[in-house]
Design a protein around this motif. Structure first.
Motif, mmCIF file in Angstrom:
data_model
loop_
_atom_site.group_PDB
_atom_site.id
_atom_site.type_symbol
_atom_site.label_atom_id
_atom_site.label_comp_id
_atom_site.label_asym_id
_atom_site.label_seq_id
_atom_site.Cartn_x
_atom_site.Cartn_y
_atom_site.Cartn_z
ATOM 1 N N ASP A 114 0.847 -1.189 0.000
ATOM 2 C CA ASP A 114 0.000 0.000 0.000
ATOM 3 C C ASP A 114 0.883 1.238 0.000
ATOM 4 N N GLY A 115 0.492 2.207 -0.820
ATOM 5 C CA GLY A 115 1.279 3.440 -0.894
ATOM 6 C C GLY A 115 0.449 4.566 -1.472
ATOM 7 N N VAL A 126 -0.227 -2.141 -4.866
ATOM 8 C CA VAL A 126 0.520 -2.666 -6.010
ATOM 9 C C VAL A 126 1.244 -3.941 -5.588
ATOM 10 N N ASP A 127 1.168 -4.962 -6.423
ATOM 11 C CA ASP A 127 1.963 -6.170 -6.215
ATOM 12 C C ASP A 127 2.784 -6.447 -7.467
ATOM 13 N N ALA A 128 3.816 -7.264 -7.298
ATOM 14 C CA ALA A 128 4.753 -7.503 -8.396
ATOM 15 C C ALA A 128 5.301 -8.917 -8.286
ATOM 16 N N VAL A 129 6.123 -9.287 -9.256
ATOM 17 C CA VAL A 129 6.816 -10.570 -9.252
ATOM 18 C C VAL A 129 8.246 -10.312 -9.699
ATOM 19 N N ILE A 130 9.189 -11.036 -9.088
ATOM 20 C CA ILE A 130 10.604 -10.831 -9.365
ATOM 21 C C ILE A 130 11.236 -12.165 -9.756
ATOM 22 N N ASP A 186 1.353 6.890 -14.631
ATOM 23 C CA ASP A 186 2.549 6.095 -14.919
ATOM 24 C C ASP A 186 2.363 4.649 -14.472
ATOM 25 N N LEU A 187 1.743 4.442 -13.318
ATOM 26 C CA LEU A 187 1.523 3.081 -12.840
ATOM 27 C C LEU A 187 0.579 2.300 -13.746
ATOM 28 N N VAL A 189 -2.401 -3.214 -10.186
ATOM 29 C CA VAL A 189 -2.546 -1.956 -9.447
ATOM 30 C C VAL A 189 -4.002 -1.857 -9.031
ATOM 31 N N SER A 190 -4.254 -1.933 -7.735
ATOM 32 C CA SER A 190 -5.619 -1.864 -7.208
ATOM 33 C C SER A 190 -5.914 -0.442 -6.765
ATOM 34 N N LEU A 191 -7.077 0.064 -7.188
ATOM 35 C CA LEU A 191 -7.492 1.427 -6.870
ATOM 36 C C LEU A 191 -8.705 1.398 -5.949
#
Length: 263
Positions: free
Chosen positions: A76-77, A87-91, A131-132, A166-168
């Motif tokens: 959360d930000g 926002v979540d991601a994968v690396i 941008d996101l 990206v959750s709003l």
């Protein structure tokens, strides 16, 4: 005497077998072996296959060299334009130096995970919402550089980082939907106005053409009558201009004088 020699030979063979079993290690193709001898790192990294160590003196630690896929928990930000997002991601990363991955960091997987979460929150705070949503490729590259800088010292190479979702908030989703609807309505009005302008120009040209050729007006009237009659209406109101009567009067030949009438 012979029995003693046989017993000694059997004892040596058994001791050798036990030693071989205790010293033998198998390293898989996708692994590398790091050996600590009395707590000190040996310079040689053991490759795949069968390898031998000194029992009770050496300790072999295997390191997986495959590419690891690690999900980054949703963070959360608040974006730079003051929008709360999640926002979540994968690396994707892999170990390129097994010795460094074992010696320089206690748990390289946990370290990479924490660094990825911190970098993701930092990227959220430095980016705008647009941008996101639409410029993720550049954000992915920036996120990869932020994680890769400290990971190089751990013997880890970051292969790729991808922002997944990206959750709003619901209020922001409704606002964006209204904005998109208003933009589509604006474009529809512009297209409709442009169509009206083009139609008015064509009608002006048609009126000029009909003014030069009066018969065209009558033909157009008859076409309109045919089009209205095709709808099978019970009542048909037909305007009949005086100009049409005058046209028909001019087009009618003068009446012939009947035989026997006085001149």
């Amino acid at each position: 005497m012979v029995e003693e020699l046989v017993a000694a030979a059997v004892t040596v063979v058994c001791a050798g077998a036990v030693y071989a079993m205790a010293a033998a290690r198998v390293v898989k193709q996708y692994e590398r072996g790091v050996v600590f001898r009395l707590g000190r790192l040996t310079p040689a990294v053991r490759g795949p296959g069968l390898t031998m160590i000194v029992p009770f003196v050496d300790r072999l630690r295997k390191v997986n060299m495959q590419i690891v896929t690690m999900p980054v928990p949703a963070q959360d930000g608040i974006t730079r334009d003051n929008v709360t997002v999640r926002v979540d991601a994968v690396i994707y990363f892999k170990v390129v130096d097994a010795a460094e991955a074992v010696v320089q960091v206690e748990d390289y997987r946990f370290a990479v995970s924490q660094m990825a979460q911190t970098s993701l929150r930092s990227i959220i705070g430095k980016s705008d919402l647009d941008d996101l949503l639409s410029n993720r490729e550049q954000l992915n590259q920036g996120l990869e550089l932020m994680i890769d800088s400290p990971a190089v010292g751990w013997g880890v190479q970051i292969d790729r980082v991808e922002i997944k979702d990206v959750s709003l908030p619901e209020t922001m989703k409704r606002s964006m939907a209204r904005q998109a609807e208003a933009d589509r309505e604006r474009r529809a009005r512009v297209i409709n106005a442009d169509a009206e302008l083009q139609a008015s120009r064509k009608l002006a040209e048609a009126a000029q053409q009909m003014e030069d050729t009066p018969a065209a007006l009558q033909l157009r009237l008859l076409q309109t009558v045919v089009a209205v009659a095709a709808e099978k209406n019970s009542t048909l109101v037909l305007p009949f201009p005086v100009e049409l009567l005058r046209f028909l009067e001019r087009a009618t030949p003068p009446g012939r004088v009947e035989e026997g009438d006085a001149p």
